[in-house]
Design an enzyme around this catalytic site. Structure first.
Site, PDB file in Angstrom:
ATOM      1  N   LYS A 111       0.636  -1.412  -0.061  1.00 43.48           N
ATOM      2  CA  LYS A 111      -0.172   0.072   0.013  1.00 43.48           C
ATOM      3  C   LYS A 111       0.934   1.357  -0.088  1.00 43.48           C
ATOM      4  O   LYS A 111       0.459   2.368  -0.674  1.00 43.48           O
ATOM      5  CB  LYS A 111      -0.976   0.092   1.251  1.00 43.48           C
ATOM      6  CG  LYS A 111      -1.990  -0.997   1.267  1.00 43.48           C
ATOM      7  CD  LYS A 111      -3.275  -0.504   0.276  1.00 43.48           C
ATOM      8  CE  LYS A 111      -4.477  -1.394   0.523  1.00 43.48           C
ATOM      9  NZ  LYS A 111      -4.609  -2.616  -0.244  1.00 43.48           N
ATOM     10  N   LYS A 194      -3.050 -11.864  -8.509  1.00 43.33           N
ATOM     11  CA  LYS A 194      -4.515 -12.366  -8.207  1.00 43.33           C
ATOM     12  C   LYS A 194      -5.536 -11.551  -8.467  1.00 43.33           C
ATOM     13  O   LYS A 194      -5.157 -10.206  -8.843  1.00 43.33           O
ATOM     14  CB  LYS A 194      -4.402 -12.375  -6.598  1.00 43.33           C
ATOM     15  CG  LYS A 194      -4.312 -11.180  -5.877  1.00 43.33           C
ATOM     16  CD  LYS A 194      -4.602 -10.891  -4.430  1.00 43.33           C
ATOM     17  CE  LYS A 194      -4.552  -9.613  -3.997  1.00 43.33           C
ATOM     18  NZ  LYS A 194      -5.036  -9.577  -2.707  1.00 43.33           N
ATOM     19  N   LYS A 197      -9.774  -5.785  -7.466  1.00 39.38           N
ATOM     20  CA  LYS A 197     -10.123  -4.737  -7.863  1.00 39.38           C
ATOM     21  C   LYS A 197      -8.903  -3.603  -8.119  1.00 39.38           C
ATOM     22  O   LYS A 197      -8.655  -2.955  -9.057  1.00 39.38           O
ATOM     23  CB  LYS A 197     -11.090  -4.181  -7.035  1.00 39.38           C
ATOM     24  CG  LYS A 197     -11.911  -3.036  -7.667  1.00 39.38           C
ATOM     25  CD  LYS A 197     -13.083  -2.385  -6.568  1.00 39.38           C
ATOM     26  CE  LYS A 197     -13.756  -1.565  -7.301  1.00 39.38           C
ATOM     27  NZ  LYS A 197     -14.732  -1.064  -6.459  1.00 39.38           N
TER      28      LYS A 197
HETATM   29  P1  TYM Z   1     -10.661  -8.072   1.218  1.00 39.98           P
HETATM   30  O1  TYM Z   1     -12.228  -7.153   1.138  1.00 39.98           O
HETATM   31  O2  TYM Z   1      -9.553  -7.706   0.462  1.00 39.98           O
HETATM   32  O3  TYM Z   1     -11.193  -9.527   0.660  1.00 39.98           O
HETATM   33  C1  TYM Z   1     -12.301 -10.210   1.031  1.00 39.98           C
HETATM   34  C2  TYM Z   1     -11.831 -11.570   1.102  1.00 39.98           C
HETATM   35  O4  TYM Z   1     -11.774 -11.906  -0.376  1.00 39.98           O
HETATM   36  C3  TYM Z   1     -10.388 -12.751  -0.476  1.00 39.98           C
HETATM   37  N1  TYM Z   1      -9.899 -12.551  -1.697  1.00 39.98           N
HETATM   38  C4  TYM Z   1      -9.506 -13.529  -2.389  1.00 39.98           C
HETATM   39  N2  TYM Z   1      -9.276 -14.914  -2.252  1.00 39.98           N
HETATM   40  C5  TYM Z   1      -8.735 -15.655  -3.387  1.00 39.98           C
HETATM   41  N3  TYM Z   1      -8.306 -14.890  -4.480  1.00 39.98           N
HETATM   42  C6  TYM Z   1      -8.278 -13.811  -4.636  1.00 39.98           C
HETATM   43  N4  TYM Z   1      -7.993 -13.186  -5.529  1.00 39.98           N
HETATM   44  C7  TYM Z   1      -9.014 -13.016  -3.714  1.00 39.98           C
HETATM   45  N5  TYM Z   1      -9.248 -11.646  -3.373  1.00 39.98           N
HETATM   46  C8  TYM Z   1      -9.666 -11.549  -2.107  1.00 39.98           C
HETATM   47  C9  TYM Z   1      -9.501 -12.293   0.517  1.00 39.98           C
HETATM   48  O5  TYM Z   1      -8.553 -13.253   1.160  1.00 39.98           O
HETATM   49  C10 TYM Z   1     -10.701 -12.024   1.750  1.00 39.98           C
HETATM   50  O6  TYM Z   1     -10.873 -13.321   2.419  1.00 39.98           O
HETATM   51  N6  TYM Z   1      -8.732  -7.568   5.455  1.00 39.98           N
HETATM   52  C11 TYM Z   1      -9.594  -8.341   4.707  1.00 39.98           C
HETATM   53  C12 TYM Z   1     -11.170  -8.157   5.391  1.00 39.98           C
HETATM   54  C13 TYM Z   1     -11.290  -8.471   6.960  1.00 39.98           C
HETATM   55  C14 TYM Z   1     -11.090  -9.669   7.479  1.00 39.98           C
HETATM   56  C15 TYM Z   1     -11.058  -9.394   8.766  1.00 39.98           C
HETATM   57  C16 TYM Z   1     -11.242 -10.957   7.079  1.00 39.98           C
HETATM   58  C17 TYM Z   1     -11.197  -7.414   8.045  1.00 39.98           C
HETATM   59  N7  TYM Z   1     -11.154  -7.995   9.165  1.00 39.98           N
HETATM   60  C18 TYM Z   1     -11.126 -10.309   9.778  1.00 39.98           C
HETATM   61  C19 TYM Z   1     -11.311 -12.034   7.715  1.00 39.98           C
HETATM   62  C20 TYM Z   1     -11.212 -11.533   9.410  1.00 39.98           C
HETATM   63  C21 TYM Z   1      -9.723  -7.762   3.576  1.00 39.98           C
HETATM   64  O7  TYM Z   1      -9.277  -6.769   3.255  1.00 39.98           O
HETATM   65  O8  TYM Z   1     -10.371  -8.591   2.593  1.00 39.98           O
END
Ligand code: TYM
Length: 333
Positions: A111, A194, A197
């Site tokens: 980031k 991966k 967005k």
């Molecule tokens: P975020 O919002 O970026 O993504 C949500 C979930 O989608 C999964 N993900 C993917 N899995 C496989 N391949 C991909 N290309 C891919 N893109 C996204 C992410 O692994 C995630 O599980 N920090 C987290 C949100 C969060 C969270 C938490 C998750 C905040 N607190 C506590 C679990 C527990 C996030 O930014 O995910």
């Protein structure tokens, strides 16, 4: 019984990475475990979203959760900012989290590279807020994609440190989890890393994509010049297309294209057309349900009200116990 928790940031529509990496994986557990699934709107504030977008984004993502099969009668579904106990726990955990370990997180370093003018303290302490999300309900398994593995390691370190520092065995040490086995990384359509967005809208398939939008994305996916000899290994671009095919197509279809690749008769145009047809058929019922659910505001409000109540009960119990462990007066309403 295991407590399962996961969540996502409301950044717009869910994409295939969110769906296959975390959401469906979670949904398979909602019948048998104590499950919490939340919308991580506090986490969004690191990017300073427009206030008027925030609420609608929450409604969009909630509709997409429910349309994908998340069941409000089985799992506790809630919005992070409606359970303010999490911010108190975040503050306590920040006191036992070291700046050095936060600075070493790969997501933070990434980031900083992407956005050097917005390196705020919330971004640095993002993993502590994530740890607070998870420890708030003393979750043991966290269904996420592979990209979140390091954040889960940090949560375990923080939980372990809390237990050690206060001489208690209070927080379980949670693990990143995939119901089927290994954590997954759903690839993007441009042959590059991966699906995400922030790495390119054009190479990201959303659950709501249809018609020409979907067609354009899939038909312009990156390929190579074709297999040069029998049974040659696949390039990353082609491996990615096969990974996506496996998500939405039948085993026979996948085998047909695997065989055609191995004997060099494959035509990538045909592979993409098949992927497009199967992807469209897969998304069509989900798209329909999203539209229906999104337009039923009363139902969405009810889901949130019930979820908030259940999540706060669990959160208040944890905070009461944490305050006692830390040494504060146990009084809490
Ligand atoms: P975020 O919002 O970026 O993504 C949500 C979930 O989608 C999964 N993900 C993917 N899995 C496989 N391949 C991909 N290309 C891919 N893109 C996204 C992410 O692994 C995630 O599980 N920090 C987290 C949100 C969060 C969270 C938490 C998750 C905040 N607190 C506590 C679990 C527990 C996030 O930014 O995910």
């Amino acid at each position: 019984m295991d407590t399962i928790l996961s969540g996502m940031r409301p950044t717009g529509h869910l994409h295939l990475g969110n769906y296959f990496g975390a959401l469906t994986n979670f949904i398979k557990m909602q019948n048998d475990f104590n499950c919490y699934f939340f919308i991580a709107d506090y986490h969004m504030l690191t990017t300073h979203p427009n206030p008027s977008d925030l609420q609608d984004n929450v409604r969009i993502i909630l509709s997409e959760y429910l349309a994908s099969g998340l069941d409000a009668d089985k799992a506790t579904i809630y919005v992070q900012s409606m359970v303010p106990e999490v911010s108190e726990l975040y503050m306590y955990l920040n006191m036992i989290t070291y700046v050095g370990e936060l600075e070493r997180t790969s997501a933070f370093k990434e980031k900083v590279r992407q956005n050097p003018n917005n390196v705020n303290a919330g971004l640095l302490t993002y993993p502590t807020l994530m740890a607070a999300d998870i420890l708030l309900h003393r979750a043991t398994k966290v269904p996420v994609g592979k990209d979140q593995q390091q954040h889960l390691e940090m949560t375990r370190n923080i939980a372990e440190r809390f237990n050690r520092m206060y001489g208690v065995d209070y927080f379980p040490l949670p693990v990143a989890f995939n119901f089927e086995g290994e954590l997954v990384k759903i690839p993007s359509l441009d042959g590059n890393g991966k699906m995400s967005k922030s790495y390119g809208e054009k190479a990201t398939v959303y659950l709501t994509d249809e018609g020409n939008v979907l067609k354009k994305k899939i038909m312009s996916a990156k390929t190579d010049e074709g297999p040069q000899s029998m049974n040659s290994p696949k390039s990353i671009e082609i491996e990615n297309l096969f990974s996506l095919l496996k998500l939405v197509s039948s085993e026979d279809t996948v085998k047909h294209f695997e065989d055609a690749y191995a004997d060099c008769s494959i035509r990538y145009g045909d592979l993409k057309k098949q992927l497009l047809a199967d992807m469209d058929a897969f998304l069509q019922p989900i798209r329909e349900r999203i539209k229906e659910i999104y337009s039923d505001k009363a139902y969405l409000d009810k889901v949130i009200a019930i979820g908030t109540q259940k999540a706060r009960l669990s959160a208040q119990k944890t905070l009461k116990e944490v305050r006692e462990i830390i040494g504060f007066s146990p009084v809490m309403q």
